[in-house]
Design a protein around this motif. Structure first.
Motif, PDB file in Angstrom:
ATOM      1  N   GLY A  12       5.489 144.770 -19.548  1.00  0.00           N
ATOM      2  CA  GLY A  12       5.725 145.898 -20.434  1.00  0.00           C
ATOM      3  C   GLY A  12       4.527 146.812 -20.519  1.00  0.00           C
ATOM      4  N   ALA A  15       4.224 148.729 -17.217  1.00  0.00           N
ATOM      5  CA  ALA A  15       5.254 149.750 -17.086  1.00  0.00           C
ATOM      6  C   ALA A  15       4.961 150.957 -17.957  1.00  0.00           C
ATOM      7  CB  ALA A  15       6.618 149.161 -17.443  1.00  0.00           C
ATOM      8  N   ALA A  19       4.610 154.398 -16.019  1.00  0.00           N
ATOM      9  CA  ALA A  19       5.831 155.191 -16.052  1.00  0.00           C
ATOM     10  C   ALA A  19       5.566 156.668 -16.277  1.00  0.00           C
ATOM     11  CB  ALA A  19       6.765 154.666 -17.141  1.00  0.00           C
ATOM     12  N   ARG A 249      16.664 145.538 -20.571  1.00  0.00           N
ATOM     13  CA  ARG A 249      15.451 146.345 -20.433  1.00  0.00           C
ATOM     14  C   ARG A 249      14.733 146.513 -21.755  1.00  0.00           C
ATOM     15  NH1 ARG A 249      16.188 151.847 -21.903  1.00  0.00           N
ATOM     16  NH2 ARG A 249      18.358 152.567 -21.906  1.00  0.00           N
ATOM     17  N   TRP A 297      16.415 145.906 -13.716  1.00  0.00           N
ATOM     18  CA  TRP A 297      16.080 147.243 -14.192  1.00  0.00           C
ATOM     19  C   TRP A 297      14.868 147.759 -13.429  1.00  0.00           C
ATOM     20  CZ3 TRP A 297      19.195 149.813 -17.473  1.00  0.00           C
ATOM     21  CH2 TRP A 297      20.087 149.081 -18.261  1.00  0.00           C
ATOM     22  N   PRO A 299      11.585 149.610 -13.911  1.00  0.00           N
ATOM     23  CA  PRO A 299      10.694 150.068 -14.978  1.00  0.00           C
ATOM     24  C   PRO A 299      10.295 151.528 -14.785  1.00  0.00           C
ATOM     25  CG  PRO A 299       9.982 147.922 -14.148  1.00  0.00           C
ATOM     26  CD  PRO A 299      11.035 148.430 -13.216  1.00  0.00           C
ATOM     27  N   GLN A 338       7.159 146.606 -11.437  1.00  0.00           N
ATOM     28  CA  GLN A 338       6.436 147.720 -12.025  1.00  0.00           C
ATOM     29  C   GLN A 338       7.117 149.020 -11.593  1.00  0.00           C
ATOM     30  OE1 GLN A 338       2.777 146.546  -9.922  1.00  0.00           O
ATOM     31  NE2 GLN A 338       2.681 148.619  -9.064  1.00  0.00           N
ATOM     32  N   PRO A 339       6.807 150.134 -12.232  1.00  0.00           N
ATOM     33  CA  PRO A 339       7.474 151.384 -11.890  1.00  0.00           C
ATOM     34  C   PRO A 339       7.368 151.725 -10.407  1.00  0.00           C
ATOM     35  CG  PRO A 339       6.316 151.634 -13.957  1.00  0.00           C
ATOM     36  CD  PRO A 339       5.919 150.295 -13.410  1.00  0.00           C
TER      37      PRO A 339
END
Length: 364
Positions: A12, A15, A19, A249, A297, A299, A338-339
């Motif tokens: 988290g 991300a 992001a 998510r 998902w 990120p 990760q994104p």
């Protein structure tokens, strides 16, 4: 059934930082996505997948095989536990990278074939931390809510899904009191198809996907697996069908995918979404292109997720309401650590990374 990822709290933070630099999901369409296959030099089936980053990942599967890369998949090292000849055929269906070096590994099978191995040095050495003592148990999936706390789930024993838990990073495991688990329906079980029949969400939330009965169901826990509630989904269930993968998510938004693995091209009733934490589930209005065993998902891209199965890969940009197929290659598992970074693995030694082509000239 006779069938992953850095810990969510760590992911988290990564991300959130990364992001901000990503274009919005509206700059993507299915032509923007493609898989780049990686040279594993293996023919094993890799249902276990746990990438840590764009560079570091683990895969696990048939023949007691565990591979590790630290250069983005350009080269791979065999890092599995040293097995006796009689154990050489163990299937490692789930692997969880708690950190880059601290990893938990689950083998499936009846009785003592269900085991958990743990390494803290990237696979140089392993400890056999759990051996299933119950002949009727068959462990399917494993998930961690923190670096210390994790749960593994077995198909029902005495009418309830059986759980074991750890609070020391996998070094030891104890049976969870079954009083907090709702009764299983006759014939209900989990699918050890991608390591995502059990998933960890934000906080202490956990989710358990099931099949074998119609419809498939999703169990949810808010206390790390001690107590559970369960809801029907619109995903069709049966002897070889149900919910194979469940992913959230955040505390509210979840997706579930599945189908019938004996009818992999059937598209109807294979995906659902939730926006109330799994209390209720709605059928997708456009389903994936067939049975799907894994999902993740992406990120940093709100509403974007990937689903994979033996007949192809699909993407949603609206939280699971509609899906579109962008690839017809076979994969069993997908994880996005990760994104902008997603990995997939599957049969015939197939491991790939997702290529994103950002359409930056499009309107946001």
């Amino acid at each position: 059934m006779r069938s992953s990822t850095i810990v969510p709290s760590i992911l988290g933070a990564v991300a959130t930082i990364a992001a901000a630099s990503l274009p919005p999901a509206s700059h993507l369409d299915i032509s923007s996505l493609s898989w780049a296959l990686l040279p594993t030099k293996s023919t094993q089936q890799f249902r276990g997948l746990s990438p840590v980053s764009d560079k570091i990942a683990y895969v696990s599967g048939t023949g007691g095989t565990v591979l590790h890369t630290t250069d983005g998949g350009l080269s791979w090292s065999s890092v599995g536990p040293v097995l006796s000849p009689e154990d050489a055929g163990l299937e490692f269906r789930d692997i969880e990278a708690i950190t880059a070096d601290h990893v938990a590994l689950l083998s499936i099978g009846e009785g003592t074939d269900s085991r958990i191995y743990v390494t803290r040095d990237g696979g140089a050495t392993w400890t056999q931390a759990f051996t299933n003592p119950e002949p009727a148990a068959f462990y399917d999936c494993i998930a961690f809510t923190s670096a210390r706390n994790g749960v593994a789930v077995s198909d029902p024993v005495d009418g309830k899904f059986r759980l074991v838990e750890t609070d020391d990073g996998g070094a030891s495991w104890t049976l969870v009191d079954p009083a907090g688990m709702p009764d299983a329906r006759d014939g209900e079980f989990g699918f050890a198809a991608s390591g995502t029949c059990l998933g960890a969400g934000v906080g202490n939330r956990m989710y358990l996907a099931s099949g074998g009965v119609d419809p498939g169901r999703v169990f949810r826990s808010g206390d790390g697996g001690r107590s559970w509630e369960v809801a029907d989904t619109p995903i069709a269930g049966g002897a070889a069908a149900g919910v194979f993968s469940v992913r959230f998510r955040d505390a509210k938004h979840g997706i579930a995918v599945g189908g019938d693995y004996t009818a992999p091209n059937v598209t109807a009733d294979t995906a659902a979404w939730s926006r109330d934490g799994g209390v209720t589930w709605q059928a997708a209005s456009v389903f994936p292109g067939g049975y799907r065993s894994g999902s993740a998902w992406v990120p940093g891209l709100c509403g974007a997720a990937i689903a994979v199965g033996p007949t192809g890969s699909d993407v949603t940009f609206d939280g699971g309401k509609t899906w579109a197929t962008f690839d017809n290659g076979s994969f069993d598992s997908v994880q996005c650590p990760q994104p902008g970074v997603c990995w997939a693995s599957g049969t015939g030694g197939r491991v790939a990374k997702l290529k994103f082509t950002w359409a930056t000239t499009l309107a946001a």
